[in-house]
Write a protein that holds these residues in place. Structure first.
Motif, PDB file in Angstrom:
ATOM      1  N   ILE A 178      -7.768  -1.919  -2.742  1.00  0.00           N
ATOM      2  CA  ILE A 178      -8.455  -0.704  -2.330  1.00  0.00           C
ATOM      3  C   ILE A 178      -9.907  -0.780  -2.780  1.00  0.00           C
ATOM      4  O   ILE A 178     -10.273  -1.533  -3.679  1.00  0.00           O
ATOM      5  CB  ILE A 178      -7.746   0.561  -2.855  1.00  0.00           C
ATOM      6  CG1 ILE A 178      -7.735   0.606  -4.381  1.00  0.00           C
ATOM      7  CG2 ILE A 178      -6.332   0.627  -2.321  1.00  0.00           C
ATOM      8  CD1 ILE A 178      -7.152   1.912  -4.927  1.00  0.00           C
ATOM      9  N   GLY A 179     -10.728   0.011  -2.111  1.00  0.00           N
ATOM     10  CA  GLY A 179     -12.171  -0.121  -2.259  1.00  0.00           C
ATOM     11  C   GLY A 179     -12.736   0.395  -3.568  1.00  0.00           C
ATOM     12  O   GLY A 179     -12.123   1.208  -4.244  1.00  0.00           O
ATOM     13  N   PRO A 180     -13.901  -0.147  -3.879  1.00  0.00           N
ATOM     14  CA  PRO A 180     -14.585  -1.214  -3.140  1.00  0.00           C
ATOM     15  C   PRO A 180     -13.951  -2.572  -3.433  1.00  0.00           C
ATOM     16  O   PRO A 180     -13.484  -2.807  -4.550  1.00  0.00           O
ATOM     17  CB  PRO A 180     -16.022  -1.146  -3.674  1.00  0.00           C
ATOM     18  CG  PRO A 180     -15.877  -0.619  -5.061  1.00  0.00           C
ATOM     19  CD  PRO A 180     -14.738   0.354  -5.016  1.00  0.00           C
ATOM     20  N   PRO A 181     -13.932  -3.465  -2.454  1.00  0.00           N
ATOM     21  CA  PRO A 181     -13.316  -4.792  -2.655  1.00  0.00           C
ATOM     22  C   PRO A 181     -14.231  -5.710  -3.463  1.00  0.00           C
ATOM     23  O   PRO A 181     -14.826  -6.649  -2.938  1.00  0.00           O
ATOM     24  CB  PRO A 181     -13.117  -5.291  -1.221  1.00  0.00           C
ATOM     25  CG  PRO A 181     -14.198  -4.620  -0.442  1.00  0.00           C
ATOM     26  CD  PRO A 181     -14.394  -3.272  -1.064  1.00  0.00           C
ATOM     27  N   LEU A 221     -10.618  -9.029  -5.505  1.00  0.00           N
ATOM     28  CA  LEU A 221     -10.263 -10.034  -4.498  1.00  0.00           C
ATOM     29  C   LEU A 221      -9.727 -11.299  -5.151  1.00  0.00           C
ATOM     30  O   LEU A 221      -8.815 -11.942  -4.605  1.00  0.00           O
ATOM     31  CB  LEU A 221     -11.485 -10.350  -3.638  1.00  0.00           C
ATOM     32  CG  LEU A 221     -12.009  -9.192  -2.777  1.00  0.00           C
ATOM     33  CD1 LEU A 221     -13.279  -9.604  -2.039  1.00  0.00           C
ATOM     34  CD2 LEU A 221     -10.943  -8.729  -1.784  1.00  0.00           C
ATOM     35  N   ALA A 222     -10.271 -11.658  -6.316  1.00  0.00           N
ATOM     36  CA  ALA A 222      -9.784 -12.846  -7.022  1.00  0.00           C
ATOM     37  C   ALA A 222      -8.333 -12.658  -7.452  1.00  0.00           C
ATOM     38  O   ALA A 222      -7.505 -13.575  -7.316  1.00  0.00           O
ATOM     39  CB  ALA A 222     -10.672 -13.147  -8.225  1.00  0.00           C
ATOM     40  N   LEU A 230      -2.440 -13.628  -6.494  1.00  0.00           N
ATOM     41  CA  LEU A 230      -1.098 -13.115  -6.222  1.00  0.00           C
ATOM     42  C   LEU A 230      -0.560 -13.676  -4.916  1.00  0.00           C
ATOM     43  O   LEU A 230       0.627 -14.005  -4.805  1.00  0.00           O
ATOM     44  CB  LEU A 230      -1.127 -11.582  -6.167  1.00  0.00           C
ATOM     45  CG  LEU A 230      -1.412 -10.863  -7.482  1.00  0.00           C
ATOM     46  CD1 LEU A 230      -1.474  -9.361  -7.260  1.00  0.00           C
ATOM     47  CD2 LEU A 230      -0.351 -11.203  -8.528  1.00  0.00           C
ATOM     48  N   ARG A 231      -1.409 -13.807  -3.927  1.00  0.00           N
ATOM     49  CA  ARG A 231      -0.967 -14.370  -2.651  1.00  0.00           C
ATOM     50  C   ARG A 231      -0.606 -15.841  -2.802  1.00  0.00           C
ATOM     51  O   ARG A 231       0.360 -16.322  -2.209  1.00  0.00           O
ATOM     52  CB  ARG A 231      -2.058 -14.220  -1.600  1.00  0.00           C
ATOM     53  CG  ARG A 231      -2.353 -12.790  -1.208  1.00  0.00           C
ATOM     54  CD  ARG A 231      -3.359 -12.741  -0.087  1.00  0.00           C
ATOM     55  NE  ARG A 231      -2.765 -13.162   1.168  1.00  0.00           N
ATOM     56  CZ  ARG A 231      -3.392 -13.883   2.099  1.00  0.00           C
ATOM     57  NH1 ARG A 231      -4.626 -14.314   1.890  1.00  0.00           N
ATOM     58  NH2 ARG A 231      -2.780 -14.201   3.230  1.00  0.00           N
ATOM     59  N   VAL A 274      -0.849  -2.674  -5.182  1.00  0.00           N
ATOM     60  CA  VAL A 274      -2.171  -2.103  -4.955  1.00  0.00           C
ATOM     61  C   VAL A 274      -3.072  -2.514  -6.110  1.00  0.00           C
ATOM     62  O   VAL A 274      -2.730  -2.318  -7.285  1.00  0.00           O
ATOM     63  CB  VAL A 274      -2.105  -0.571  -4.837  1.00  0.00           C
ATOM     64  CG1 VAL A 274      -3.514   0.017  -4.698  1.00  0.00           C
ATOM     65  CG2 VAL A 274      -1.236  -0.162  -3.656  1.00  0.00           C
ATOM     66  N   ILE A 275      -4.224  -3.069  -5.775  1.00  0.00           N
ATOM     67  CA  ILE A 275      -5.165  -3.552  -6.794  1.00  0.00           C
ATOM     68  C   ILE A 275      -6.393  -2.660  -6.815  1.00  0.00           C
ATOM     69  O   ILE A 275      -7.032  -2.423  -5.783  1.00  0.00           O
ATOM     70  CB  ILE A 275      -5.581  -5.005  -6.510  1.00  0.00           C
ATOM     71  CG1 ILE A 275      -4.347  -5.921  -6.540  1.00  0.00           C
ATOM     72  CG2 ILE A 275      -6.619  -5.480  -7.522  1.00  0.00           C
ATOM     73  CD1 ILE A 275      -4.660  -7.351  -6.163  1.00  0.00           C
TER      74      ILE A 275
END
Length: 214
Positions: free
Chosen positions: A75-78, A83-84, A89-90, A158-159
């Motif tokens: 969730i924002g801001p990214p 993002l890291a 996690l992905r 959710v990050i």
């Protein structure tokens, strides 16, 4: 022969002095200083109590389990830190798609640095960058509900960043029926940044309690 009358004199009598307000002014100033000291002490104690009470909410909030996610949602801001973590996690899961909440700078809102056109990750396979409406945490919860209705989504991670974890958890629990766990990333913040976040997140909690979901 008459005896002359004695001449009245003030000799031997204490001389009266004119009343003065100096003592009264000194006492008033002393009371004012004591009142200010008590007020300053009370404010300092209140600040310490609020800071301690906010530790488990804003500084050390409980973190969710980020494993076995069906969807990773930034969730924002990214920001780069978020993002890291999402990328890590992905990579660990190997299959979870990534949903990124981005700003709407082309419509005159948001930060252009966080627009999809400026984020390389938005051009990667399995990544969906979208702008919530409204551009709030509640709007991001609404966007997750809409995304999950079109995809097979079970658990969503959710990050956000640490001071926002507790409020994010509350809003997503209120505004989304999805299985959500919230994790936060630490960012470098000054003392004044923390003061601002305490005030901002607390005001956000009050707004979330009083405002219905979009």
């Amino acid at each position: 022969m008459t005896t002359p009358s004695p001449i009245a004199t003030d000799a031997g009598r204490p001389r009266r002095t004119a009343p003065t307000h100096a003592g009264r002014g000194t006492r008033t100033g002393a009371r004012a200083r004591r009142t200010l000291r008590r007020l300053a002490l009370g404010l300092a104690i209140a600040a310490v109590v609020l800071a301690v009470a906010g530790l488990p909410v804003y500084v050390f909030p409980p973190q969710g389990d980020p494993t076995d996610a069906d969807l990773v949602y930034v969730i924002g801001p990214p920001q780069p830190e978020r993002l890291a973590l999402a990328t890590a996690l992905r990579d660990t899961d190997g299959r979870a798609p990534l949903l990124v909440s981005v700003s709407q700078s082309r419509q005159g809102r948001g930060d252009p640095d966080f627009d999809a056109a400026h984020l390389d990750i938005c051009r990667q396979h399995g990544v969906s960058c979208r702008s919530p409406e409204p551009f709030t945490t509640a709007g991001e919860a609404k966007m997750l509900t809409a995304y999950a209705a079109r995809h097979e989504v079970g658990k969503t991670v959710v990050i956000t960043f640490t001071p926002h974890v507790a409020r994010t958890r509350y809003i997503f629990a209120k505004c989304s029926a999805n299985d959500v766990t919230v994790v936060g990333v630490d960012t470098d913040m000054t003392f004044f940044d923390w003061v601002f976040q305490y005030a901002y997140q607390t005001a956000g909690f009050v707004k979330a309690w009083l405002t219905p979901c979009p």
